[in-house]
Design a protein around this motif. Sequence first.
Motif, short mmCIF file in Angstrom:
data_model
loop_
_atom_site.label_atom_id
_atom_site.label_comp_id
_atom_site.label_asym_id
_atom_site.label_seq_id
_atom_site.Cartn_x
_atom_site.Cartn_y
_atom_site.Cartn_z
N TYR A 1 41.17 39.39 6.88
CA TYR A 1 41.62 39.30 8.28
C TYR A 1 40.94 38.18 9.05
CZ TYR A 1 42.71 40.89 13.03
OH TYR A 1 43.12 40.96 14.33
N LYS A 2 39.63 38.06 8.88
CA LYS A 2 38.89 37.06 9.65
C LYS A 2 39.35 35.64 9.28
CE LYS A 2 34.63 39.44 10.89
NZ LYS A 2 33.16 39.41 10.86
N GLY A 3 39.70 34.88 10.30
CA GLY A 3 40.15 33.51 10.09
C GLY A 3 41.62 33.39 9.76
N SER A 4 42.34 34.52 9.73
CA SER A 4 43.76 34.51 9.38
C SER A 4 44.63 34.25 10.60
CB SER A 4 44.15 35.85 8.76
OG SER A 4 44.09 36.89 9.74
N ASP A 5 45.91 33.93 10.35
CA ASP A 5 46.87 33.76 11.43
C ASP A 5 47.05 35.08 12.18
OD1 ASP A 5 47.26 31.12 10.74
OD2 ASP A 5 49.04 31.50 9.53
N GLU A 6 46.95 36.18 11.46
CA GLU A 6 47.11 37.49 12.09
C GLU A 6 45.99 37.74 13.10
OE1 GLU A 6 47.63 42.23 10.88
OE2 GLU A 6 46.92 40.79 9.40
N GLU A 7 44.78 37.38 12.73
CA GLU A 7 43.67 37.55 13.65
C GLU A 7 43.88 36.70 14.90
OE1 GLU A 7 38.81 37.34 13.59
OE2 GLU A 7 39.94 35.59 12.89
N MET B 1 36.32 39.09 28.49
CA MET B 1 35.74 39.14 27.15
C MET B 1 35.15 40.50 26.81
SD MET B 1 36.34 36.59 25.25
CE MET B 1 35.14 36.89 23.94
N ASP B 2 34.73 41.25 27.79
CA ASP B 2 34.25 42.61 27.51
C ASP B 2 35.37 43.43 26.87
OD1 ASP B 2 31.76 42.10 28.51
OD2 ASP B 2 32.05 43.12 30.42
N ALA B 3 36.55 43.39 27.50
CA ALA B 3 37.68 44.15 26.99
C ALA B 3 38.19 43.58 25.67
CB ALA B 3 38.82 44.15 28.03
N ILE B 4 38.18 42.25 25.55
CA ILE B 4 38.66 41.61 24.33
C ILE B 4 37.80 41.99 23.13
CG2 ILE B 4 38.99 39.38 23.17
CD1 ILE B 4 39.72 38.23 25.93
N THR B 5 36.48 41.89 23.28
CA THR B 5 35.60 42.22 22.17
C THR B 5 35.61 43.71 21.85
OG1 THR B 5 33.71 42.32 23.71
CG2 THR B 5 34.07 40.25 22.52
N GLU B 6 35.89 44.55 22.85
CA GLU B 6 35.99 45.98 22.61
C GLU B 6 37.21 46.31 21.76
OE1 GLU B 6 34.44 48.93 23.63
OE2 GLU B 6 32.68 47.77 24.21
N SER B 7 38.28 45.53 21.92
CA SER B 7 39.56 45.84 21.28
C SER B 7 39.80 45.07 19.99
CB SER B 7 40.71 45.55 22.25
OG SER B 7 40.58 46.29 23.44
N ALA B 8 39.14 43.94 19.82
CA ALA B 8 39.40 43.09 18.66
C ALA B 8 38.95 43.75 17.36
CB ALA B 8 38.71 41.74 18.83
N LEU B 9 39.74 43.59 16.31
CA LEU B 9 39.39 44.12 15.01
C LEU B 9 38.27 43.30 14.38
CD1 LEU B 9 42.90 44.82 13.41
CD2 LEU B 9 41.41 46.42 14.60
N CYS B 10 37.45 43.97 13.58
CA CYS B 10 36.39 43.30 12.81
C CYS B 10 35.51 42.42 13.67
CB CYS B 10 37.01 42.46 11.69
SG CYS B 10 38.14 43.34 10.61
N CYS B 11 35.26 42.84 14.88
CA CYS B 11 34.53 41.99 15.83
C CYS B 11 33.10 42.49 16.02
CB CYS B 11 35.25 41.97 17.17
SG CYS B 11 34.41 41.00 18.43
N SER B 12 32.14 41.59 15.82
CA SER B 12 30.75 41.86 16.11
C SER B 12 30.25 40.78 17.06
CB SER B 12 29.92 41.86 14.83
OG SER B 12 29.89 40.56 14.26
N GLN B 13 29.02 40.93 17.52
CA GLN B 13 28.45 39.95 18.45
C GLN B 13 28.43 38.56 17.82
OE1 GLN B 13 27.63 40.34 21.62
NE2 GLN B 13 27.13 38.16 21.73
N GLU B 14 28.22 38.51 16.52
CA GLU B 14 28.17 37.22 15.82
C GLU B 14 29.52 36.51 15.82
OE1 GLU B 14 26.90 40.06 14.68
OE2 GLU B 14 24.80 39.55 15.00
#
Length: 256
Positions: free
Chosen positions: A118-124, A139-152
């Motif tokens: 998933y990471k780096g894909s067109d779908e992501e 960005m608070d809401a975006i990072t809360e909702s994004a798949l496979c998302c960490s602080q890094e």
Amino acid sequence: MGLLEQCEELFKTSNLYEVLGIKKEATEKEIRRSYYKVSLKVHPDRAPEDPQATEKFQVLGKLYAVLSDKEQRAVYDEQGLVDEECDILSQDRSWEDHWRLLFPKITKQDILDFEKKYKGSDEERTDLIQLYVQHQGNMDAITESALCCSQEDEPRLCSIIQAAIQSGEVEEFPAFTKEDAKKKKARRKRADKERQEAEEMQKEMGLGDEDDSLVMMLQQRQKAREQNYNSFLSDLEAKYSKKSEKSPKAKRGKKK
């Protein structure tokens, strides 16, 4: 009591699409994912405090059986009726077993494989841009909702969004382009705290590297984010779910 009457009693609407929170024009994939998310909320194992959880879960199973069958859905869309005598509703079925066939348990390796793909894909990228527009750059809401998302991952995600803004693909939201440094710092602190709490919880629960440990940790994380409808675990399980078996041909036209 017919299916539509049960929906009215348990979900306060007899409209099958409204029960799932989707539009009549929803695709098969959208119906499936919405069914998963709504049924997960009332699953007897996850909502033991709700005395109607089992009944709601069973009704949702019947509802999905109707909307996932082309003939039954056509009858409902055209006439607003459900054929209560059709095979998919009249046969004695374990809706819990049926749900597990549709949404099998995922493993740690499933998660790792999905994340790698998933990471780096067109779908992501597509998902991220949709979240950016939906939350107007928050960005608070975006990072809360994004798949496979960490602080890094945040710098990488920001660069994707910034490129989309510069190309004119999406509009520039001040919440993103002019985000306060204190807000970014607070988000990093929350992420660090979550990571620490997860590690402590893992020790307390005695979890090791077995397949279910990561899944259980994600479930615990989701309990702390109940308001976040697009959780990592539910979206991932929905993506990994198997295609439902083809339903038997429905009988047309009988009113509830």
